[in-house]
Design a protein around this motif. Structure first.
Motif, mmCIF file in Angstrom:
data_model
loop_
_atom_site.group_PDB
_atom_site.id
_atom_site.type_symbol
_atom_site.label_atom_id
_atom_site.label_comp_id
_atom_site.label_asym_id
_atom_site.label_seq_id
_atom_site.Cartn_x
_atom_site.Cartn_y
_atom_site.Cartn_z
ATOM 1 N N ALA A 1 0.839 -1.198 0.000
ATOM 2 C CA ALA A 1 0.000 0.000 0.000
ATOM 3 C C ALA A 1 0.873 1.246 0.000
ATOM 4 O O ALA A 1 2.016 1.209 0.440
ATOM 5 C CB ALA A 1 -0.907 0.009 1.227
ATOM 6 N N ARG A 2 0.312 2.363 -0.469
ATOM 7 C CA ARG A 2 0.982 3.656 -0.355
ATOM 8 C C ARG A 2 0.894 4.119 1.091
ATOM 9 O O ARG A 2 -0.094 3.864 1.777
ATOM 10 C CB ARG A 2 0.306 4.703 -1.253
ATOM 11 C CG ARG A 2 0.461 4.480 -2.728
ATOM 12 C CD ARG A 2 1.804 4.858 -3.293
ATOM 13 N NE ARG A 2 2.166 6.252 -3.057
ATOM 14 C CZ ARG A 2 3.393 6.717 -3.192
ATOM 15 N NH1 ARG A 2 4.378 5.926 -3.570
ATOM 16 N NH2 ARG A 2 3.656 7.973 -2.953
ATOM 17 N N GLY B 1 9.165 7.240 14.430
ATOM 18 C CA GLY B 1 8.129 8.183 14.029
ATOM 19 C C GLY B 1 6.871 7.461 13.618
ATOM 20 O O GLY B 1 6.598 6.351 14.094
ATOM 21 N N GLU B 2 6.119 8.089 12.731
ATOM 22 C CA GLU B 2 4.820 7.557 12.353
ATOM 23 C C GLU B 2 4.724 7.263 10.866
ATOM 24 O O GLU B 2 5.300 7.970 10.044
ATOM 25 C CB GLU B 2 3.720 8.555 12.717
ATOM 26 C CG GLU B 2 3.573 8.770 14.194
ATOM 27 C CD GLU B 2 2.477 9.760 14.532
ATOM 28 O OE1 GLU B 2 1.982 9.677 15.656
ATOM 29 O OE2 GLU B 2 2.123 10.615 13.685
ATOM 30 N N ILE B 3 3.966 6.214 10.566
ATOM 31 C CA ILE B 3 3.541 5.952 9.196
ATOM 32 C C ILE B 3 2.025 6.100 9.171
ATOM 33 O O ILE B 3 1.349 5.852 10.177
ATOM 34 C CB ILE B 3 3.952 4.555 8.683
ATOM 35 C CG1 ILE B 3 3.392 3.442 9.576
ATOM 36 C CG2 ILE B 3 5.456 4.464 8.541
ATOM 37 C CD1 ILE B 3 3.550 2.055 8.977
ATOM 38 N N GLN B 4 1.503 6.531 8.026
ATOM 39 C CA GLN B 4 0.065 6.690 7.880
ATOM 40 C C GLN B 4 -0.354 6.058 6.562
ATOM 41 O O GLN B 4 0.259 6.305 5.521
ATOM 42 C CB GLN B 4 -0.316 8.167 7.895
ATOM 43 C CG GLN B 4 -1.806 8.396 7.798
ATOM 44 C CD GLN B 4 -2.170 9.867 7.938
ATOM 45 O OE1 GLN B 4 -1.347 10.759 7.756
ATOM 46 N NE2 GLN B 4 -3.423 10.129 8.268
ATOM 47 N N LEU B 5 -1.393 5.222 6.622
ATOM 48 C CA LEU B 5 -1.940 4.578 5.440
ATOM 49 C C LEU B 5 -3.373 4.165 5.725
ATOM 50 O O LEU B 5 -3.861 4.329 6.842
ATOM 51 C CB LEU B 5 -1.097 3.383 5.004
ATOM 52 C CG LEU B 5 -0.939 2.200 5.941
ATOM 53 C CD1 LEU B 5 -0.592 0.960 5.128
ATOM 54 C CD2 LEU B 5 0.171 2.444 6.939
ATOM 55 N N ALA C 1 -9.688 1.103 13.818
ATOM 56 C CA ALA C 1 -9.830 1.982 12.657
ATOM 57 C C ALA C 1 -8.736 3.038 12.547
ATOM 58 O O ALA C 1 -8.909 4.065 11.908
ATOM 59 C CB ALA C 1 -11.208 2.631 12.634
ATOM 60 N N SER C 2 -7.592 2.799 13.167
ATOM 61 C CA SER C 2 -6.488 3.748 13.109
ATOM 62 C C SER C 2 -5.807 3.707 11.743
ATOM 63 O O SER C 2 -5.667 2.655 11.130
ATOM 64 C CB SER C 2 -5.467 3.430 14.199
ATOM 65 O OG SER C 2 -4.412 4.364 14.147
ATOM 66 N N ASP C 3 -5.364 4.871 11.291
ATOM 67 C CA ASP C 3 -4.599 4.941 10.046
ATOM 68 C C ASP C 3 -3.152 5.338 10.305
ATOM 69 O O ASP C 3 -2.397 5.594 9.378
ATOM 70 C CB ASP C 3 -5.257 5.895 9.052
ATOM 71 C CG ASP C 3 -5.238 7.346 9.503
ATOM 72 O OD1 ASP C 3 -5.017 7.615 10.702
ATOM 73 O OD2 ASP C 3 -5.459 8.226 8.648
ATOM 74 N N VAL C 4 -2.753 5.389 11.584
ATOM 75 C CA VAL C 4 -1.405 5.807 11.975
ATOM 76 C C VAL C 4 -0.821 4.803 12.959
ATOM 77 O O VAL C 4 -1.519 4.329 13.853
ATOM 78 C CB VAL C 4 -1.436 7.207 12.632
ATOM 79 C CG1 VAL C 4 -0.061 7.607 13.133
ATOM 80 C CG2 VAL C 4 -1.969 8.247 11.667
ATOM 81 N N ALA C 5 0.467 4.510 12.800
ATOM 82 C CA ALA C 5 1.166 3.646 13.748
ATOM 83 C C ALA C 5 2.573 4.194 13.981
ATOM 84 O O ALA C 5 3.190 4.759 13.073
ATOM 85 C CB ALA C 5 1.245 2.220 13.234
ATOM 86 N N HIS C 6 3.076 3.994 15.183
ATOM 87 C CA HIS C 6 4.433 4.407 15.531
ATOM 88 C C HIS C 6 5.385 3.263 15.199
ATOM 89 O O HIS C 6 5.089 2.110 15.479
ATOM 90 C CB HIS C 6 4.519 4.760 17.019
ATOM 91 C CG HIS C 6 5.811 5.424 17.348
ATOM 92 N ND1 HIS C 6 6.946 4.711 17.693
ATOM 93 C CD2 HIS C 6 6.165 6.727 17.358
ATOM 94 C CE1 HIS C 6 7.928 5.560 17.907
ATOM 95 N NE2 HIS C 6 7.481 6.789 17.715
ATOM 96 N N VAL C 7 6.530 3.614 14.599
ATOM 97 C CA VAL C 7 7.516 2.613 14.204
ATOM 98 C C VAL C 7 8.923 3.063 14.579
ATOM 99 O O VAL C 7 9.202 4.254 14.691
ATOM 100 C CB VAL C 7 7.468 2.328 12.682
ATOM 101 C CG1 VAL C 7 6.172 1.665 12.289
ATOM 102 C CG2 VAL C 7 7.683 3.596 11.871
ATOM 103 N N ASP C 8 9.806 2.074 14.754
ATOM 104 C CA ASP C 8 11.238 2.302 14.862
ATOM 105 C C ASP C 8 11.809 1.981 13.487
ATOM 106 O O ASP C 8 11.355 1.044 12.824
ATOM 107 C CB ASP C 8 11.847 1.410 15.931
ATOM 108 C CG ASP C 8 11.297 1.744 17.318
ATOM 109 O OD1 ASP C 8 11.008 2.924 17.582
ATOM 110 O OD2 ASP C 8 11.155 0.823 18.130
ATOM 111 N N VAL C 9 12.796 2.753 13.056
ATOM 112 C CA VAL C 9 13.261 2.694 11.673
ATOM 113 C C VAL C 9 14.762 2.452 11.604
ATOM 114 O O VAL C 9 15.541 3.109 12.296
ATOM 115 C CB VAL C 9 12.934 4.013 10.936
ATOM 116 C CG1 VAL C 9 13.272 3.909 9.460
ATOM 117 C CG2 VAL C 9 11.486 4.416 11.129
#
Length: 139
Positions: free
Chosen positions: A58-59, A78-82, A118-126
């Motif tokens: 997904a984008r 930070g965050e990713i949103q999809l 129904a969240s479109d945002v998640a916190h990630v380590d990169v």
């Protein structure tokens, strides 16, 4: 501009000094046992394609803060949103990557245990192909 130092208990659980308040904003001492020094590099944001199992899924858009710490080097969080359905299908997987529109392949690890409904945002380590410590980080 002098580098910002933050007090951290682990490699990725911190925020830039200018985003901290009160006691949490005090710089760490190199002599404090159990604490380490991490230099805030800045932020990067943009869009890309979320992948898992080596296939496009997904984008997504992203907003990451970068940090430098010996011996790890450059890391981010930070965050990713999809789309919520796309996020739900990849949340918690260990093989998630983000191929940014500028060609960087970033490895993502979800830092939260549960995804809100129904969240479109998640916190990630990169980790992965992040800019170098002297690279394209904005302040």
């Amino acid at each position: 501009m002098a580098p910002h130092l933050v007090k951290v208990a682990g490699p990725l659980f911190c925020r830039p000094l200018h985003r901290l308040q009160g006691a949490a904003a005090r710089p760490a001492s190199q002599t404090q046992e159990g604490w380490s020094i991490m230099r805030y590099l800045g932020g990067i944001s943009g869009s890309g394609v979320l992948k898992y199992d080596g296939k496009a899924h997904a984008r997504a858009s992203y907003d990451f803060d970068g940090f430098f710490k010996e011996p790890l080097g450059v890391t981010g969080s930070g965050e990713i949103q999809l789309a919520p359905s796309a996020l739900k299908s990849v949340f918690g997987r260990n093989d998630v990557q983000l191929l940014t529109d500028d060609g960087r392949l970033l490895d993502l690890k979800f830092s939260e245990k549960e995804l809100r409904t129904a969240s479109d945002v998640a916190h990630v380590d990169v980790t992965g192909e992040l800019p170098t410590a002297g690279g394209a980080w904005s302040h």
